[in-house]
Design a protein around this motif. Structure first.
Motif, mmCIF file in Angstrom:
data_model
loop_
_atom_site.group_PDB
_atom_site.id
_atom_site.type_symbol
_atom_site.label_atom_id
_atom_site.label_comp_id
_atom_site.label_asym_id
_atom_site.label_seq_id
_atom_site.Cartn_x
_atom_site.Cartn_y
_atom_site.Cartn_z
ATOM 1 N N ARG A 45 -1.283 19.666 -5.230
ATOM 2 C CA ARG A 45 -0.488 18.428 -5.296
ATOM 3 C C ARG A 45 0.822 18.676 -6.020
ATOM 4 N N LYS A 46 1.865 18.062 -5.504
ATOM 5 C CA LYS A 46 3.202 18.260 -6.069
ATOM 6 C C LYS A 46 3.666 17.049 -6.877
ATOM 7 N N HIS A 47 3.107 15.883 -6.588
ATOM 8 C CA HIS A 47 3.578 14.654 -7.221
ATOM 9 C C HIS A 47 2.421 13.900 -7.867
ATOM 10 N N LEU A 48 2.664 13.408 -9.066
ATOM 11 C CA LEU A 48 1.681 12.548 -9.724
ATOM 12 C C LEU A 48 1.959 11.078 -9.445
ATOM 13 N N PHE A 49 3.211 10.736 -9.212
ATOM 14 C CA PHE A 49 3.600 9.330 -9.087
ATOM 15 C C PHE A 49 3.679 8.915 -7.618
ATOM 16 N N HIS A 50 3.065 7.763 -7.315
ATOM 17 C CA HIS A 50 3.025 7.227 -5.962
ATOM 18 C C HIS A 50 3.216 5.714 -6.030
ATOM 19 N N THR A 51 3.709 5.135 -4.943
ATOM 20 C CA THR A 51 3.787 3.675 -4.814
ATOM 21 C C THR A 51 2.803 3.248 -3.743
ATOM 22 N N VAL A 52 2.050 2.206 -4.036
ATOM 23 C CA VAL A 52 1.022 1.694 -3.140
ATOM 24 C C VAL A 52 1.644 0.703 -2.170
ATOM 25 N N GLY A 53 1.362 0.872 -0.902
ATOM 26 C CA GLY A 53 1.781 -0.093 0.109
ATOM 27 C C GLY A 53 0.631 -1.059 0.405
#
Length: 123
Positions: A109-117
């Motif tokens: 994994r490259k990213h820890l931060f995500h936005t939920v749709g």
């Protein structure tokens, strides 16, 4: 995985909101214990998911059940609980839950931060 006794009676990861003066790690441990009766050791943080519809963050961790006990529902909110492989996830389940599981199991994994749709339901 836990099957909720409310809403769609869907399957999800154990979890819930933090109490006052409680860290994300303490919340994770408490929620797992309250929902499935297991004492766990919180290990790696695998993702932080911002849900703009509720203006809240979901923290996802890998946790270890050192004593290899089997989860048992220990809250009126939980109808069933069990360990599942990623290929045999129970339904109904949301795409958001599936994404958090896939992200947690992805060692590259490259990213820890995500936005939920908006959630899509898999029946």
């Amino acid at each position: 995985m836990v099957k909720h006794s409310y809403g769609k009676n869907n399957w999800d990861l154990p979890g819930g909101k933090a109490e006052e003066n409680e860290s994300a790690e303490e919340t994770a441990k408490r929620e797992v214990h309250e929902e499935v009766g297991l004492e766990v050791r919180v290990e790696q943080l695998t993702g932080i998911y911002y849900d703009p519809n509720y203006d809240m963050h979901h923290f996802v961790f890998i946790a270890n059940n050192d004593n290899n006990r089997v989860p048992q529902p220990s809250s009126p909110e939980i109808l069933e609980c069990r360990f599942c492989s990623r290929d045999e996830l129970p339904k109904p389940i949301s795409d958001f839950t599936c994404k958090r599981i896939e992200d947690a199991l992805n060692h590259d994994r490259k990213h820890l931060f995500h936005t939920v749709g908006p959630r899509q339901w898999i029946e």
